[in-house]
Design a protein around this motif. Structure first.
Motif, PDB file in Angstrom:
ATOM      1  N   PHE A   1       0.852  -1.187   0.000  1.00 20.83           N
ATOM      2  CA  PHE A   1       0.000   0.000   0.000  1.00 20.83           C
ATOM      3  C   PHE A   1       0.892   1.243   0.000  1.00 20.83           C
ATOM      4  CE2 PHE A   1      -2.752  -3.330   1.355  1.00 20.83           C
ATOM      5  CZ  PHE A   1      -3.999  -2.981   0.865  1.00 20.83           C
ATOM      6  N   LEU A   2       0.707   2.077  -1.021  1.00 25.10           N
ATOM      7  CA  LEU A   2       1.578   3.220  -1.253  1.00 25.10           C
ATOM      8  C   LEU A   2       0.775   4.509  -1.104  1.00 25.10           C
ATOM      9  CD1 LEU A   2       3.208   1.651  -4.405  1.00 25.10           C
ATOM     10  CD2 LEU A   2       4.261   1.809  -2.144  1.00 25.10           C
ATOM     11  N   HIS A   3       1.193   5.331  -0.163  1.00 25.51           N
ATOM     12  CA  HIS A   3       0.459   6.559   0.133  1.00 25.51           C
ATOM     13  C   HIS A   3       0.708   7.640  -0.913  1.00 25.51           C
ATOM     14  CE1 HIS A   3       3.966   8.900   1.479  1.00 25.51           C
ATOM     15  NE2 HIS A   3       4.395   7.804   2.080  1.00 25.51           N
ATOM     16  N   GLY A   4      -0.089   8.679  -0.851  1.00 27.77           N
ATOM     17  CA  GLY A   4       0.024   9.784  -1.793  1.00 27.77           C
ATOM     18  C   GLY A   4       0.841  10.942  -1.268  1.00 27.77           C
ATOM     19  N   PHE A   5       0.806  12.024  -2.016  1.00 29.79           N
ATOM     20  CA  PHE A   5       1.541  13.247  -1.704  1.00 29.79           C
ATOM     21  C   PHE A   5       1.088  13.838  -0.368  1.00 29.79           C
ATOM     22  CE2 PHE A   5       1.160  17.939  -1.991  1.00 29.79           C
ATOM     23  CZ  PHE A   5       2.509  18.273  -1.917  1.00 29.79           C
ATOM     24  N   ALA A   6       2.064  14.235   0.458  1.00 23.08           N
ATOM     25  CA  ALA A   6       1.815  14.852   1.768  1.00 23.08           C
ATOM     26  C   ALA A   6       0.976  13.959   2.673  1.00 23.08           C
ATOM     27  CB  ALA A   6       1.160  16.223   1.611  1.00 23.08           C
ATOM     28  N   GLU A   7       1.065  12.655   2.446  1.00 28.45           N
ATOM     29  CA  GLU A   7       0.411  11.667   3.303  1.00 28.45           C
ATOM     30  C   GLU A   7       1.494  10.823   3.969  1.00 28.45           C
ATOM     31  OE1 GLU A   7      -3.560  11.197   0.437  1.00 28.45           O
ATOM     32  OE2 GLU A   7      -2.092   9.573   0.549  1.00 28.45           O
ATOM     33  N   SER A   8       1.064   9.781   4.650  1.00 29.16           N
ATOM     34  CA  SER A   8       1.998   8.821   5.223  1.00 29.16           C
ATOM     35  C   SER A   8       1.327   7.452   5.219  1.00 29.16           C
ATOM     36  CB  SER A   8       2.383   9.218   6.656  1.00 29.16           C
ATOM     37  OG  SER A   8       1.332   8.907   7.557  1.00 29.16           O
TER      38      SER A   8
ATOM     39  N   SER B   1       8.881 -11.815  -4.272  1.00 29.44           N
ATOM     40  CA  SER B   1       9.247 -11.759  -5.688  1.00 29.44           C
ATOM     41  C   SER B   1       8.173 -11.062  -6.518  1.00 29.44           C
ATOM     42  CB  SER B   1       9.473 -13.172  -6.231  1.00 29.44           C
ATOM     43  OG  SER B   1       8.297 -13.956  -6.080  1.00 29.44           O
ATOM     44  N   GLN B   2       6.940 -11.039  -6.011  1.00 23.04           N
ATOM     45  CA  GLN B   2       5.827 -10.370  -6.674  1.00 23.04           C
ATOM     46  C   GLN B   2       4.905  -9.787  -5.622  1.00 23.04           C
ATOM     47  OE1 GLN B   2       3.596 -12.901  -9.359  1.00 23.04           O
ATOM     48  NE2 GLN B   2       4.432 -11.813 -11.119  1.00 23.04           N
ATOM     49  N   ALA B   3       4.118  -8.800  -6.042  1.00 23.56           N
ATOM     50  CA  ALA B   3       3.154  -8.198  -5.121  1.00 23.56           C
ATOM     51  C   ALA B   3       2.051  -7.512  -5.901  1.00 23.56           C
ATOM     52  CB  ALA B   3       3.833  -7.187  -4.206  1.00 23.56           C
ATOM     53  N   VAL B   4       0.918  -7.358  -5.250  1.00 27.07           N
ATOM     54  CA  VAL B   4      -0.120  -6.443  -5.722  1.00 27.07           C
ATOM     55  C   VAL B   4       0.217  -5.071  -5.145  1.00 27.07           C
ATOM     56  CG1 VAL B   4      -2.546  -5.765  -5.506  1.00 27.07           C
ATOM     57  CG2 VAL B   4      -1.950  -8.143  -6.018  1.00 27.07           C
ATOM     58  N   LEU B   5       0.327  -4.087  -6.016  1.00 31.40           N
ATOM     59  CA  LEU B   5       0.633  -2.718  -5.604  1.00 31.40           C
ATOM     60  C   LEU B   5      -0.651  -1.899  -5.588  1.00 31.40           C
ATOM     61  CD1 LEU B   5       3.833  -2.037  -7.752  1.00 31.40           C
ATOM     62  CD2 LEU B   5       3.679  -3.060  -5.476  1.00 31.40           C
ATOM     63  N   VAL B   6      -0.912  -1.247  -4.469  1.00 33.82           N
ATOM     64  CA  VAL B   6      -2.097  -0.403  -4.309  1.00 33.82           C
ATOM     65  C   VAL B   6      -1.591   1.015  -4.075  1.00 33.82           C
ATOM     66  CG1 VAL B   6      -4.229  -0.004  -3.020  1.00 33.82           C
ATOM     67  CG2 VAL B   6      -3.329  -2.340  -3.258  1.00 33.82           C
ATOM     68  N   GLY B   7      -1.739   1.885  -5.074  1.00 32.27           N
ATOM     69  CA  GLY B   7      -1.176   3.215  -4.982  1.00 32.27           C
ATOM     70  C   GLY B   7      -2.224   4.300  -4.999  1.00 32.27           C
ATOM     71  N   HIS B   8      -2.257   5.098  -3.925  1.00 34.17           N
ATOM     72  CA  HIS B   8      -3.158   6.253  -3.897  1.00 34.17           C
ATOM     73  C   HIS B   8      -2.466   7.453  -4.527  1.00 34.17           C
ATOM     74  CE1 HIS B   8      -4.972   9.913  -1.879  1.00 34.17           C
ATOM     75  NE2 HIS B   8      -5.939   9.404  -2.626  1.00 34.17           N
ATOM     76  N   SER B   9      -3.060   7.999  -5.564  1.00 36.04           N
ATOM     77  CA  SER B   9      -2.597   9.236  -6.179  1.00 36.04           C
ATOM     78  C   SER B   9      -1.114   9.158  -6.515  1.00 36.04           C
ATOM     79  CB  SER B   9      -2.925  10.401  -5.246  1.00 36.04           C
ATOM     80  OG  SER B   9      -2.821  11.639  -5.903  1.00 36.04           O
ATOM     81  N   MET B  10      -0.242   9.910  -5.840  1.00 37.39           N
ATOM     82  CA  MET B  10       1.192   9.856  -6.114  1.00 37.39           C
ATOM     83  C   MET B  10       1.750   8.451  -5.922  1.00 37.39           C
ATOM     84  SD  MET B  10       4.334  11.939  -4.297  1.00 37.39           S
ATOM     85  CE  MET B  10       4.482  10.741  -2.961  1.00 37.39           C
TER      86      MET B  10
END
Length: 252
Positions: free
Chosen positions: A9-16, A71-80
């Protein structure tokens, strides 16, 4: 595949990473959940870095996967976070089991958005992060949620205020300068899920509609009365969409 399926889980700009705490709290225990702070954001061990580009963030994702042996993952990216995930997927497609663009886009900034980024950069340089966040967060909510989610708005504003000014400035520059990555979607060897807020002013419905048919395999969740923050505006529906997507990916 790792023995334990991994979701990043990847956060967005000015988040954490804290934006994902409640969202992932009840995820099944058989998933390995990673929700790192990008360098320069949140309580990162490296609060200031030299390179905030999406490519550098993609390399950071690579290191995180290596750190846990995935070796693999599902990437969940919010905005940035989605921009960074696309940069990673462009260079390391074999390590992407699935991609969730959570109010995100493979398109670059157009001239209008670049000009707006420049205005925001100038504003932060003159007035500081706190004053910027007092006006930046509110429009990210759908109109119907703006007043009913004051606590969530305050939490996001505090998260933004606690982001170092250097990270805020460099993050806006990196988003402004990111390239077109629609070819990553066209050539995707992995399924893609788009989560779209119909009242999102940052990644508009029209922008998302232009991309959902690009990947060979894609699905989309379109949400009424949702802006740019579906993980707090409609957590039940968006959580279920991510879980269903992950289950379908790792069932193969």
């Amino acid at each position: 595949m790792p023995s334990q399926p991994t979701l990043v889980f990847l956060h967005g700009f000015a988040e954490s990473r804290e934006i994902w705490t409640d969202f992932t709290r009840d995820f099944p225990a058989h998933y390995q959940i990673l929700a790192p702070n990008f360098p320069g954001y949140g309580a990162s061990d490296a609060p200031l870095v030299d390179d905030y580009s999406m490519e550098a963030l993609g390399e950071f994702i690579k290191k995180e996967l290596g750190r846990v042996g995935a070796s693999q993952a599902v990437l969940v990216g919010h905005s940035m976070g989605g921009y960074a995930a696309l940069a990673f997927a462009e260079k390391y497609p074999a390590q992407v089991a699935g991609l969730v663009l959570f109010h995100s886009s493979a398109l670059p900034d157009d001239d209008s958005k670049k000009a707006n980024r420049d205005k925001n950069i100038s504003f932060v340089e003159r007035h500081g992060v706190e004053k910027f966040m007092s006006t930046f967060i509110r429009p990210l909510f759908a109109n119907t949620n703006e007043q009913t989610m004051m606590n969530e708005r305050q939490q996001l504003e505090e998260m933004g205020i606690n982001t170092p000014q250097a990270s805020v400035l460099a993050g806006m520059q990196a988003m402004r300068d990111r390239p077109d990555r629609t070819d990553v979607l066209r050539k995707a060897t992995f399924p893609v899920l788009f989560i779209v807020g119909k009242e999102d002013l940052a990644v508009t419905l029209e922008t998302s509609l232009a991309q959902v048919a690009l990947p060979p395999v894609s699905t989309a969740l379109f949400l009424d009365s949702v802006g740019h923050l579906g993980f707090v505006e409609r957590p039940t529906e968006t959580r279920r969409a991510v879980l269903d997507f992950a289950a379908s990916v790792f069932a193969k």
